[in-house]
Design an enzyme around this catalytic site. Structure first.
Site, PDB file in Angstrom:
ATOM      1  N   HIS B 215     -85.472 -50.287  13.962  1.00  0.00           N
ATOM      2  CA  HIS B 215     -84.077 -49.946  13.653  1.00  0.00           C
ATOM      3  C   HIS B 215     -83.400 -51.175  13.167  1.00  0.00           C
ATOM      4  O   HIS B 215     -82.543 -50.766  12.126  1.00  0.00           O
ATOM      5  CB  HIS B 215     -83.300 -49.422  14.717  1.00  0.00           C
ATOM      6  CG  HIS B 215     -82.006 -48.382  14.217  1.00  0.00           C
ATOM      7  ND1 HIS B 215     -82.215 -47.195  13.443  1.00  0.00           N
ATOM      8  CD2 HIS B 215     -80.616 -49.030  13.929  1.00  0.00           C
ATOM      9  CE1 HIS B 215     -81.032 -47.064  12.728  1.00  0.00           C
ATOM     10  NE2 HIS B 215     -80.192 -48.080  13.133  1.00  0.00           N
ATOM     11  N   TYR B 219     -80.719 -52.772   9.276  1.00  0.00           N
ATOM     12  CA  TYR B 219     -79.574 -53.531   9.046  1.00  0.00           C
ATOM     13  C   TYR B 219     -79.853 -54.833   8.286  1.00  0.00           C
ATOM     14  O   TYR B 219     -79.105 -55.159   7.464  1.00  0.00           O
ATOM     15  CB  TYR B 219     -78.839 -53.920  10.391  1.00  0.00           C
ATOM     16  CG  TYR B 219     -78.359 -52.729  11.299  1.00  0.00           C
ATOM     17  CD1 TYR B 219     -77.312 -52.052  10.679  1.00  0.00           C
ATOM     18  CD2 TYR B 219     -79.074 -52.211  12.108  1.00  0.00           C
ATOM     19  CE1 TYR B 219     -76.990 -50.928  11.293  1.00  0.00           C
ATOM     20  CE2 TYR B 219     -78.682 -50.925  12.819  1.00  0.00           C
ATOM     21  CZ  TYR B 219     -77.583 -50.448  12.142  1.00  0.00           C
ATOM     22  OH  TYR B 219     -76.978 -49.179  12.848  1.00  0.00           O
ATOM     23  N   HIS B 366     -81.393 -38.371   5.950  1.00  0.00           N
ATOM     24  CA  HIS B 366     -80.813 -39.146   6.588  1.00  0.00           C
ATOM     25  C   HIS B 366     -80.811 -40.748   5.979  1.00  0.00           C
ATOM     26  O   HIS B 366     -80.011 -41.301   5.364  1.00  0.00           O
ATOM     27  CB  HIS B 366     -80.693 -39.330   8.051  1.00  0.00           C
ATOM     28  CG  HIS B 366     -80.041 -40.487   8.628  1.00  0.00           C
ATOM     29  ND1 HIS B 366     -78.418 -40.808   8.596  1.00  0.00           N
ATOM     30  CD2 HIS B 366     -80.521 -41.433   9.379  1.00  0.00           C
ATOM     31  CE1 HIS B 366     -78.330 -41.840   9.103  1.00  0.00           C
ATOM     32  NE2 HIS B 366     -79.363 -42.358   9.607  1.00  0.00           N
ATOM     33  N   PHE B 367     -82.106 -41.265   6.140  1.00  0.00           N
ATOM     34  CA  PHE B 367     -82.414 -42.590   5.695  1.00  0.00           C
ATOM     35  C   PHE B 367     -82.513 -42.609   4.327  1.00  0.00           C
ATOM     36  O   PHE B 367     -82.212 -43.823   3.712  1.00  0.00           O
ATOM     37  CB  PHE B 367     -83.415 -43.309   6.573  1.00  0.00           C
ATOM     38  CG  PHE B 367     -85.064 -42.604   6.243  1.00  0.00           C
ATOM     39  CD1 PHE B 367     -85.667 -43.129   4.998  1.00  0.00           C
ATOM     40  CD2 PHE B 367     -85.598 -42.007   7.118  1.00  0.00           C
ATOM     41  CE1 PHE B 367     -86.883 -42.631   4.836  1.00  0.00           C
ATOM     42  CE2 PHE B 367     -86.957 -41.548   6.867  1.00  0.00           C
ATOM     43  CZ  PHE B 367     -87.563 -41.685   5.757  1.00  0.00           C
ATOM     44  N   HIS B 368     -82.813 -41.875   3.660  1.00  0.00           N
ATOM     45  CA  HIS B 368     -82.985 -41.832   2.099  1.00  0.00           C
ATOM     46  C   HIS B 368     -81.332 -41.952   1.643  1.00  0.00           C
ATOM     47  O   HIS B 368     -81.049 -42.881   0.690  1.00  0.00           O
ATOM     48  CB  HIS B 368     -83.655 -40.727   1.405  1.00  0.00           C
ATOM     49  CG  HIS B 368     -85.086 -40.894   1.412  1.00  0.00           C
ATOM     50  ND1 HIS B 368     -86.048 -40.644   2.246  1.00  0.00           N
ATOM     51  CD2 HIS B 368     -85.827 -41.525   0.372  1.00  0.00           C
ATOM     52  CE1 HIS B 368     -87.039 -40.849   2.010  1.00  0.00           C
ATOM     53  NE2 HIS B 368     -87.100 -41.355   0.739  1.00  0.00           N
ATOM     54  N   ARG B 429     -91.031 -33.169   9.239  1.00  0.00           N
ATOM     55  CA  ARG B 429     -91.188 -34.158   7.943  1.00  0.00           C
ATOM     56  C   ARG B 429     -92.823 -34.627   8.069  1.00  0.00           C
ATOM     57  O   ARG B 429     -93.585 -34.384   8.753  1.00  0.00           O
ATOM     58  CB  ARG B 429     -90.506 -35.480   8.353  1.00  0.00           C
ATOM     59  CG  ARG B 429     -90.577 -36.183   9.594  1.00  0.00           C
ATOM     60  CD  ARG B 429     -89.922 -37.288   9.703  1.00  0.00           C
ATOM     61  NE  ARG B 429     -89.788 -38.348   8.991  1.00  0.00           N
ATOM     62  CZ  ARG B 429     -89.360 -39.521   9.621  1.00  0.00           C
ATOM     63  NH1 ARG B 429     -88.746 -39.638  10.768  1.00  0.00           N
ATOM     64  NH2 ARG B 429     -89.600 -40.706   8.860  1.00  0.00           N
ATOM     65  N   ARG B 430     -92.836 -35.330   6.845  1.00  0.00           N
ATOM     66  CA  ARG B 430     -94.362 -35.884   6.638  1.00  0.00           C
ATOM     67  C   ARG B 430     -95.494 -34.862   6.334  1.00  0.00           C
ATOM     68  O   ARG B 430     -96.662 -35.217   6.699  1.00  0.00           O
ATOM     69  CB  ARG B 430     -94.629 -36.788   7.775  1.00  0.00           C
ATOM     70  CG  ARG B 430     -93.714 -38.169   8.072  1.00  0.00           C
ATOM     71  CD  ARG B 430     -94.264 -38.845   9.235  1.00  0.00           C
ATOM     72  NE  ARG B 430     -93.235 -39.713   9.460  1.00  0.00           N
ATOM     73  CZ  ARG B 430     -92.684 -39.969  10.629  1.00  0.00           C
ATOM     74  NH1 ARG B 430     -92.758 -39.003  11.484  1.00  0.00           N
ATOM     75  NH2 ARG B 430     -91.551 -40.888  10.978  1.00  0.00           N
TER      76      ARG B 430
END
Lengths: 187, 541
Positions: B215, B219, B366-368, B429-430
């Site tokens: 995680h 950042y 979300h992370f894209h 996913r994946r």
């Protein structure tokens, strides 16, 4: 733009607005975290409480995950326990049968790599990590069929690892359970 | 004044070449798994591609950006040449060689384990060794940034460290510590098995170690973007930074609370108990704070710039902003994507809501949106801003730049919004492909097609971006002058020691990690018989 004379008050205003926003931000985060904590305690939707282990090398030889013990089992108190394992690239049982409107406990593990399953149309979603037992209390509202894909990459056949869940009427399940101790869709 | 222009340009160029290659793979993946592809293909190629795409975009591209930008910040904000130039080049070549070493086994299909490794699946050892080389190369950068920071402070006692440098060092410290989790996983758990010295591995423990990195790495990717928000954006639009102290507090909060939250990736895992999952959920909520503070400060800085340009009214000032300026446009689009992505992140943070979306396409979306969208669009802005200073040539194709930024934004929205939606429907996913003929899956087909189209828009935007940079290498010669950072509206005369140093924050960062990770790790290490046989990937080749 600030001149030298109004520099003082301007700075104080800026700091005050900033403090207000910071307070509001803290309140927003506090409310969100508080909500999650409240729901977790009062609606019992908390993660699995304790860590249990199961050795994938001997799953098939002894313990609760031997082949004859897999499937859905009616307990004396009327609840149902479903035992299942995931392996590259299928679940056993491949099609799980469960009653509607009944407390159900999923107990599952992996025989090889990391797998997971989710049941589409529900919020049932968990991981299967080899060496550890997943214990998940669930409840289905209505009879119906659901697909149950493996949701964690488990190798080059991952896209083919889809199980099924058949939710049947409570009384129908009771009739099935009277005839056989461990149930799957084929019973 | 930038003295080591070649060093900085080398980092940026390699980063963007890697990015371009990984972007092509990403677009191909979007296509083959969608209903647009009606032909059969080997699913193994898909997982090879995902491994390469993830490793390049996750480990190599943002690391090189942070490194190159970090060197630029050091020279420009401290107004002196970088100390340790040779070491910096050594770090660069370690990253470059590590990337190649990792990608060879991946492209041969010997390490299709995805960039998150997934033991007990174990691939070719050179994949992991390559990743370690990339990390070690970046650690050289971490050390250099800290050394330059310390030397400057020694030479300028009592003076506030420039905000850009302070934030840069915050990012370095965060990365130096967060990378330790994955390093422990690779060195002590995976590599001995990959090299054949051991045949079993504790998959649960490995996942806990990886979550330590997984995680906070986000950042680390985010910090250059936030530095650009605070120190480039207000200057580029002709304004001032609203608050210098709040900026420092935001970066400090990232250092302290970004780390002890990784177990939220393991909410559904059986090897961590409920108590620590709850702790990590709470800390994940806290990490929203610096972002909320940042959004306020940046919007307020924009308002200052607008009012200086004659903007009026409660909302009328928004129209008076310099919208044809690429930095303005990029920052605004970035904040919009950060808003949507951040809201999604708050959903993922709560255990209850996460159960609905865990490991579905929602997470991929979300992370894209956050990384590919909000973060990477500011990497473009940083490059546009810095390029004339690196090349000594004008970069003036503003129309092309704005088109490119709009295309990236539109592409990212078209890709990720349907992705979120099918995630709620439960699409895992994946996966290399889906059986769209299955009545349970067919309602998701249209959304997947839309995502694939978004992928092509992103590819187009990425190519346009590279074209702008290449044109910049051949533009008209012109001296860009000194590279400057935004000045705060009210320059603080003196800064509290805590906002000018890192001792206390480092102690808190390590302390909180020990508190939030110590017990789960100790418990798993003490448990017997949780090591399981490794499953070698690509072993039959």
């Amino acid at each position: 733009m600030a001149t030298e004379t109004d520099h003082g008050p301007g700075e104080a205003v800026a700091a005050r607005i900033e403090r207000r926003w910071a307070t509001l931000s803290i309140v927003i985060v506090g409310v969100l975290v508080g909500m999650a904590a409240y729901i977790g305690i009062h609606q019992a939707t908390m993660p699995q409480g304790r860590v249990e282990t199961a050795d994938p090398k001997t799953l098939h030889l002894s313990g609760e995950f031997i082949e004859s013990n897999l499937g859905s089992e009616m307990q004396a108190d009327g609840s149902v326990t479903v035992r299942a394992i995931g392996q590259q690239y299928s679940f056993t049982p491949q099609c799980i049968v469960v009653p509607a409107e009944t407390p159900i406990t999923f107990r599952a593990t992996s025989a090889d790599v990391v797998h997971g399953f989710l049941i589409e149309g529900t919020n049932i979603n968990t991981m299967l990590v080899p060496g550890y037992v997943t214990d998940l209390p669930v409840r289905f509202k209505t009879p119906g069929d659901h697909v149950m894909p493996c949701q964690e990459f488990c190798g080059i056949g991952h896209q083919g690892m889809w199980g099924k869940v058949k939710v049947v009427d409570k009384s129908k399940f009771r009739d099935m359970a009277a005839a056989k101790r461990r149930l799957t869709c084929v019973d | 004044m930038l003295t080591n222009k070649r060093l900085i340009a080398a980092h940026f160029w390699l980063a963007f070449i890697v990015f371009g290659a990984a972007l092509v793979l990403g677009a191909w993946q979007m296509f083959v798994r969608s209903p647009l592809n009606t032909w059969h293909f080997n699913p193994e190629f898909y997982y090879r591609s995902v491994t390469a795409h993830g490793s390049a975009m996750g480990y190599v591209f943002p690391t090189l950006i942070a490194m190159g930008f970090g060197y630029a910040i050091t020279e420009a904000s401290l107004a002196k040449a970088l100390v340790g130039r040779r070491w910096a080049w050594a770090g660069f070549f370690l990253v470059a060689i590590g990337a190649v070493v990792a990608m060879i086994p991946v492209s041969l299909g010997l390490a299709s384990v995805l960039y998150t490794f997934y033991p007990p699946m174990v691939g070719n050892p050179f994949y992991y060794i390559g990743v370690v080389m990339v990390v070690v190369g970046s650690w050289i950068w971490v050390a250099l940034m800290v050394i330059n920071f310390v030397i400057w402070k020694r030479d300028n006692p009592g003076k506030p460290v420039p905000l850009a440098m302070y934030a840069n060092v915050a990012g370095c410290l965060l990365w130096g510590w967060t990378a330790v989790g994955a390093a422990l996983e690779i060195l002590f758990l995976i590599l001995p098995v990959a090299l054949g010295l051991k045949s079993t591995i504790d998959a649960g423990l490995a996942r806990v170690f990886f979550s330590w990195t997984l995680h906070a790495i986000v950042y680390f990717w985010l910090i250059p973007t936030y530095i650009a928000y605070y120190t480039i954006f207000p200057r580029a639009i002709g304004g001032r930074l609203y608050s210098d102290a709040m900026a420092r507090i935001s970066f400090i909060m990232f250092v302290v609370v970004a780390m002890p939250i990784g177990v939220h990736h393991l909410f559904a895992d059986p090897q961590v108990g409920a108590g620590f999952k709850f702790m990590h959920s709470v800390f994940t909520g806290l990490v929203a704070l610096p972002t909320l503070l940042t959004v306020f400060t940046i919007c307020a800085s924009a308002e200052i710039a607008s009012r200086l340009r004659g903007g009026r009214g409660a909302f009328g000032w928004i129209g008076a902003l310099p919208w044809s300026n690429p930095i303005m446009l990029a920052t605004a689009l970035s904040l919009v994507m950060l808003g949507f992505g951040g809201a999604g992140g708050l959903i993922n943070m709560s255990y209850q809501l996460d159960a609905t979306v865990h490991n579905t396409q929602w997470i991929t979306g979300h992370f894209h949106l956050i990384f590919g969208g909000a973060i990477v669009i500011m990497y473009f802005a940083i490059a546009y801003d810095l390029w004339p200073h690196l090349t000594g040539r004008a970069l003036d194709s503003f129309g092309m730049m704005c088109t490119q930024l709009w295309l990236w934004f539109i592409g990212m929205i078209v890709t990720t919004f349907p992705w979120h939606y099918v995630g709620i429907l439960g699409m895992p996913r994946r996966m290399a492909y889906y059986d769209y003929a299955n009545p349970a899956i067919s309602p998701q087909a249209l959304s997947v097609t839309m995502s694939a189209i978004g992928g092509f828009i992103l590819l187009l935007s990425g190519l346009l971006f590279l074209l702008v940079l290449i044109r910049g290498q051949f533009g008209a010669r012109g001296e860009a002058g000194a590279y400057r950072f935004a000045v705060p509206l009210h320059m603080p005369a003196r800064i509290p020691l805590a906002l000018n140093s890192f001792g206390l924050w480092l102690a808190l960062m390590v302390g909180l990690t020990v508190v939030n990770y110590g017990f789960p790790i100790a418990q798993l290490m003490a448990l017997n018989e949780t090591s399981v046989p490794a499953v070698y990937v690509g072993a039959g080749r």
